[in-house]
Design an enzyme around this catalytic site. Structure first.
Site, PDB file in Angstrom:
ATOM      1  N   SER A 145       0.870  -1.185   0.000  1.00  0.00           N
ATOM      2  CA  SER A 145       0.000   0.000   0.000  1.00  0.00           C
ATOM      3  C   SER A 145       0.902   1.228   0.000  1.00  0.00           C
ATOM      4  O   SER A 145       2.073   1.145   0.413  1.00  0.00           O
ATOM      5  CB  SER A 145      -0.854  -0.005   1.269  1.00  0.00           C
ATOM      6  OG  SER A 145      -1.375   1.288   1.519  1.00  0.00           O
ATOM      7  N   TYR A 158      -2.397  -1.148  10.308  1.00  0.00           N
ATOM      8  CA  TYR A 158      -2.363  -1.358   8.852  1.00  0.00           C
ATOM      9  C   TYR A 158      -1.029  -0.850   8.281  1.00  0.00           C
ATOM     10  O   TYR A 158      -0.352  -1.560   7.522  1.00  0.00           O
ATOM     11  CB  TYR A 158      -3.548  -0.625   8.211  1.00  0.00           C
ATOM     12  CG  TYR A 158      -3.660  -0.807   6.714  1.00  0.00           C
ATOM     13  CD1 TYR A 158      -4.283  -1.934   6.169  1.00  0.00           C
ATOM     14  CD2 TYR A 158      -3.147   0.148   5.835  1.00  0.00           C
ATOM     15  CE1 TYR A 158      -4.397  -2.091   4.794  1.00  0.00           C
ATOM     16  CE2 TYR A 158      -3.252  -0.007   4.464  1.00  0.00           C
ATOM     17  CZ  TYR A 158      -3.881  -1.118   3.944  1.00  0.00           C
ATOM     18  OH  TYR A 158      -3.990  -1.277   2.584  1.00  0.00           O
TER      19      TYR A 158
HETATM   20  P1  NAD Z   1     -11.215  -6.026  -0.470  1.00  0.00           P
HETATM   21  O1  NAD Z   1     -11.731  -5.931   0.911  1.00  0.00           O
HETATM   22  O2  NAD Z   1     -12.112  -5.732  -1.610  1.00  0.00           O
HETATM   23  O3  NAD Z   1     -10.543  -7.431  -0.707  1.00  0.00           O
HETATM   24  C1  NAD Z   1      -9.719  -8.024   0.257  1.00  0.00           C
HETATM   25  C2  NAD Z   1      -9.744  -9.497   0.033  1.00  0.00           C
HETATM   26  O4  NAD Z   1      -8.961 -10.154   1.025  1.00  0.00           O
HETATM   27  C3  NAD Z   1     -11.169 -10.044   0.149  1.00  0.00           C
HETATM   28  O5  NAD Z   1     -11.394 -10.955  -0.916  1.00  0.00           O
HETATM   29  C4  NAD Z   1     -11.147 -10.765   1.484  1.00  0.00           C
HETATM   30  O6  NAD Z   1     -12.063 -11.838   1.556  1.00  0.00           O
HETATM   31  C5  NAD Z   1      -9.708 -11.255   1.511  1.00  0.00           C
HETATM   32  N1  NAD Z   1      -9.291 -11.672   2.835  1.00  0.00           N
HETATM   33  C6  NAD Z   1      -9.358 -10.969   4.005  1.00  0.00           C
HETATM   34  N2  NAD Z   1      -8.928 -11.739   5.012  1.00  0.00           N
HETATM   35  C7  NAD Z   1      -8.574 -12.944   4.471  1.00  0.00           C
HETATM   36  C8  NAD Z   1      -8.045 -14.148   5.004  1.00  0.00           C
HETATM   37  N3  NAD Z   1      -7.808 -14.284   6.314  1.00  0.00           N
HETATM   38  N4  NAD Z   1      -7.802 -15.164   4.153  1.00  0.00           N
HETATM   39  C9  NAD Z   1      -8.065 -15.052   2.821  1.00  0.00           C
HETATM   40  N5  NAD Z   1      -8.561 -13.935   2.276  1.00  0.00           N
HETATM   41  C10 NAD Z   1      -8.814 -12.899   3.095  1.00  0.00           C
HETATM   42  O7  NAD Z   1      -9.935  -5.077  -0.535  1.00  0.00           O
HETATM   43  P2  NAD Z   1      -9.042  -4.582  -1.746  1.00  0.00           P
HETATM   44  O8  NAD Z   1      -9.136  -3.132  -1.765  1.00  0.00           O
HETATM   45  O9  NAD Z   1      -9.301  -5.352  -2.973  1.00  0.00           O
HETATM   46  O10 NAD Z   1      -7.606  -4.945  -1.149  1.00  0.00           O
HETATM   47  C11 NAD Z   1      -6.744  -5.904  -1.701  1.00  0.00           C
HETATM   48  C12 NAD Z   1      -5.335  -5.615  -1.218  1.00  0.00           C
HETATM   49  O11 NAD Z   1      -4.922  -4.325  -1.683  1.00  0.00           O
HETATM   50  C13 NAD Z   1      -5.195  -5.573   0.309  1.00  0.00           C
HETATM   51  O12 NAD Z   1      -3.967  -6.152   0.686  1.00  0.00           O
HETATM   52  C14 NAD Z   1      -5.211  -4.088   0.621  1.00  0.00           C
HETATM   53  O13 NAD Z   1      -4.559  -3.776   1.808  1.00  0.00           O
HETATM   54  C15 NAD Z   1      -4.475  -3.552  -0.595  1.00  0.00           C
HETATM   55  N6  NAD Z   1      -4.735  -2.139  -0.856  1.00  0.00           N
HETATM   56  C16 NAD Z   1      -5.968  -1.684  -1.242  1.00  0.00           C
HETATM   57  C17 NAD Z   1      -6.155  -0.339  -1.469  1.00  0.00           C
HETATM   58  C18 NAD Z   1      -7.470   0.240  -1.914  1.00  0.00           C
HETATM   59  O14 NAD Z   1      -7.591   1.476  -1.985  1.00  0.00           O
HETATM   60  N7  NAD Z   1      -8.477  -0.554  -2.234  1.00  0.00           N
HETATM   61  C19 NAD Z   1      -5.097   0.554  -1.306  1.00  0.00           C
HETATM   62  C20 NAD Z   1      -3.857   0.067  -0.903  1.00  0.00           C
HETATM   63  C21 NAD Z   1      -3.688  -1.286  -0.686  1.00  0.00           C
END
Ligand code: NAD
Length: 261
Positions: A145, A158
């Site tokens: 991130s 986080y």
């Molecule tokens: P999201 O909540 O849409 O998806 C997260 C996924 O992780 C979901 O499918 C959830 O079921 C899965 N997950 C959570 N705990 C789990 C576990 N114990 N075992 C297996 N799966 C698990 O979020 P996203 O935005 O798609 O995020 C995906 C990645 O990108 C994450 O690592 C997040 O930190 C990172 N990220 C997202 C953003 C953003 O703005 N969306 C920004 C920076 C980083």
């Protein structure tokens, strides 16, 4: 399209929705076989699998908690059993919740660390063991991130987990470079996914985020998936231990954009 990905196999953790779902779809478009991991609620993962397989792709959905050794092992087992091996492991699963640090419970700290950092360690370890056992040039991509670099008050757990992902990525990239294993990270900025759907549904909160993005829009999961496909492919063959920022310029200190300071 990256022709070297054709016929290879990827595991995508947290692939049922958001960024992981876009990555799963993109890799299937690249003609890879994809193990789409979900933790709870199989619906979206199964639906994605159905759509991809109907379109001629090869995908399966596998339930697993990435914070457990048995969970990540079951993802590798599924890749080997259904698709004959593993070439790309994407540690995408992640979670966040807001709390002032003096009120943050140990339980919430551990939950976030378990998915965001321990899950990345366990996934990477499992993939590396497979690559070493088969003398294979595999790759690993860790979803970090912008908060591996930018401090984020009320999300200290986080930010700490993503800072950990950065140095973990760099360390194992160095540790296994000579074995032909490449390890990189992606640092998304603000991307429209379920993790922040509520926040961006509020126009005021959305605008306050837009003020931090020089490119001036909330990113799409597909824009992160494009970086993942490139890092997975041989087009990035000389790239290891790097974090690619896919953030519309969020990490460029946008407060200074008018030459102030
Ligand atoms: P999201 O909540 O849409 O998806 C997260 C996924 O992780 C979901 O499918 C959830 O079921 C899965 N997950 C959570 N705990 C789990 C576990 N114990 N075992 C297996 N799966 C698990 O979020 P996203 O935005 O798609 O995020 C995906 C990645 O990108 C994450 O690592 C997040 O930190 C990172 N990220 C997202 C953003 C953003 O703005 N969306 C920004 C920076 C980083």
């Amino acid at each position: 399209m990256y022709s070297d990905l054709f016929g290879k196999t990827a595991v995508v953790t947290g692939g049922s929705k958001g960024i992981g779902n876009a990555i799963s779809r993109r890799l299937a478009e690249e003609k890879m076989s994809v193990v789409i991991n979900y933790n709870s609620g199989s619906g979206q993962a199964e639906q994605t699998v159905e759509e991809l397989n109907k379109a001629g792709g090869k995908a399966i959905a596998v339930q697993a908690d990435v914070g457990t050794e048995s969970g990540v092992q079951s993802l590798l087992d599924a890749a080997v059993e259904h698709f004959g091996g593993l070439d790309v492991w994407i540690n995408n699963a992640g979670m966040e919740n807001r709390a002032q640090t003096h009120e943050l419970s140990l339980e919430d700290w551990e939950k976030v660390m378990n998915v965001n950092l321990t899950g990345v360690f366990l996934g990477a370890k499992t993939a590396i063991n497979h690559y070493l056992a088969h003398n294979k040039k595999g790759t690993i991509i860790n979803m970090s991130s912008v908060h591996q670099r930018i401090p984020w008050p009320t999300f200290a757990h986080y930010a700490a987990s993503k800072g950990g992902v950065k140095l973990f990525t760099e360390t194992i990239a160095l540790e296994y470079a000579k074995r032909g294993i490449r390890v990189n990270a992606i640092a998304p900025g603000a991307i429209q996914t379920p993790i922040n759907a509520e926040k961006f549904a509020d126009p005021e909160q959305k605008q306050s985020t837009l003020n931090l993005i020089p490119i001036n829009y909330i990113g799409k999961p597909e824009e992160v998936a494009a970086a993942a496909a490139w890092l997975a492919s041989n087009e990035s063959s000389y790239v290891t231990g790097t974090t690619i920022f896919v953030d519309g310029g969020m990490s460029l200190y946008p407060e200074f954009s008018e030459g102030n300071g």
